[in-house]
Design a protein around this motif. Structure first.
Motif, short mmCIF file in Angstrom:
data_model
loop_
_atom_site.label_atom_id
_atom_site.label_comp_id
_atom_site.label_asym_id
_atom_site.label_seq_id
_atom_site.Cartn_x
_atom_site.Cartn_y
_atom_site.Cartn_z
N UNK A 101 0.90 -1.12 0.04
CA UNK A 101 0.08 -0.06 0.00
C UNK A 101 0.85 1.19 -0.03
N UNK A 102 2.24 1.22 0.23
CA UNK A 102 2.99 2.26 0.13
C UNK A 102 3.71 2.57 -1.22
N UNK A 103 4.20 1.33 -1.92
CA UNK A 103 4.63 1.57 -3.24
C UNK A 103 3.84 1.10 -4.56
N UNK A 104 2.61 0.45 -4.22
CA UNK A 104 1.66 -0.01 -5.08
C UNK A 104 2.30 -1.45 -5.83
N UNK A 105 3.46 -1.97 -5.51
CA UNK A 105 4.01 -3.14 -6.31
C UNK A 105 3.53 -4.51 -5.45
N UNK A 106 3.58 -5.51 -6.12
CA UNK A 106 3.04 -7.01 -5.81
C UNK A 106 3.81 -7.38 -4.49
N UNK B 17 10.81 -3.34 3.57
CA UNK B 17 11.72 -2.26 3.33
C UNK B 17 10.76 -0.98 3.11
N UNK B 18 9.59 -1.05 2.54
CA UNK B 18 8.79 0.24 2.29
C UNK B 18 8.48 0.83 3.73
N UNK B 19 8.05 -0.22 4.55
CA UNK B 19 7.59 0.24 5.88
C UNK B 19 8.62 0.89 6.79
N UNK B 20 9.77 0.22 6.61
CA UNK B 20 10.84 0.63 7.32
C UNK B 20 11.23 1.96 6.72
N UNK B 21 11.45 2.12 5.44
CA UNK B 21 11.77 3.53 4.92
C UNK B 21 10.83 4.62 5.14
N UNK C 160 4.19 10.96 7.66
CA UNK C 160 3.24 10.95 7.05
C UNK C 160 3.39 10.54 5.62
N UNK C 161 2.36 10.02 4.99
CA UNK C 161 2.59 9.61 3.44
C UNK C 161 1.27 9.93 2.55
N UNK C 162 1.36 10.15 1.43
CA UNK C 162 0.20 10.64 0.60
C UNK C 162 -0.85 9.69 0.41
N UNK C 163 -0.50 8.21 0.77
CA UNK C 163 -1.37 7.09 0.70
C UNK C 163 -2.51 7.11 1.49
#
Length: 110
Positions: free
Chosen positions: A53-58, A98-102, A107-110
């Motif tokens: 849900x952060x990078x939209x990749x599978x 990785x996305x979660x750690x970064x 706050x993010x736009x998602x």
């Protein structure tokens, strides 16, 4: 087991194992760790379609949990933003480790 007649005191824990488990639980509580059942975790992953849900990749469900691209749960409203963290399914989403750690607690736009 300790015997009051032998040691002269009553310990807080019945064994070293119980003492260790208690210390781990206290440390987890201080760190803000939360427990969620495997069933609830998988339901959230399915709800999000195995898509980060952060990078939209599978997200590959076969990866080992320690892999950087493995599935993890991300708090939408970070634990550090509130006095009492919300660990409900409505506040959790699927993200690569990785996305979660970064993202951290930004706050993010998602």
């Amino acid at each position: 087991m300790h015997d009051l007649r032998v040691t002269g005191f009553v310990p807080s824990w019945c064994s070293k194992r119980c003492r260790r488990k208690g210390a781990e639980a206290k440390r987890d509580a201080l760190r803000g760790s939360f427990n969620i059942s495997r069933r609830e975790r998988l339901a959230i992953y399915e709800r999000d379609g195995w898509t980060c849900q952060l990078c939209r990749e599978p997200v590959d469900p076969t990866l080992h949990w320690s892999d950087n691209m493995a599935a993890s749960l991300d708090h939408i409203e970070c634990q550090s933003w509130t006095l009492i963290p919300d660990h409900s399914a409505a506040n959790l989403r699927l993200a690569h480790r990785l996305c979660n750690a970064l993202r951290g607690n930004r706050r993010d736009a998602a």
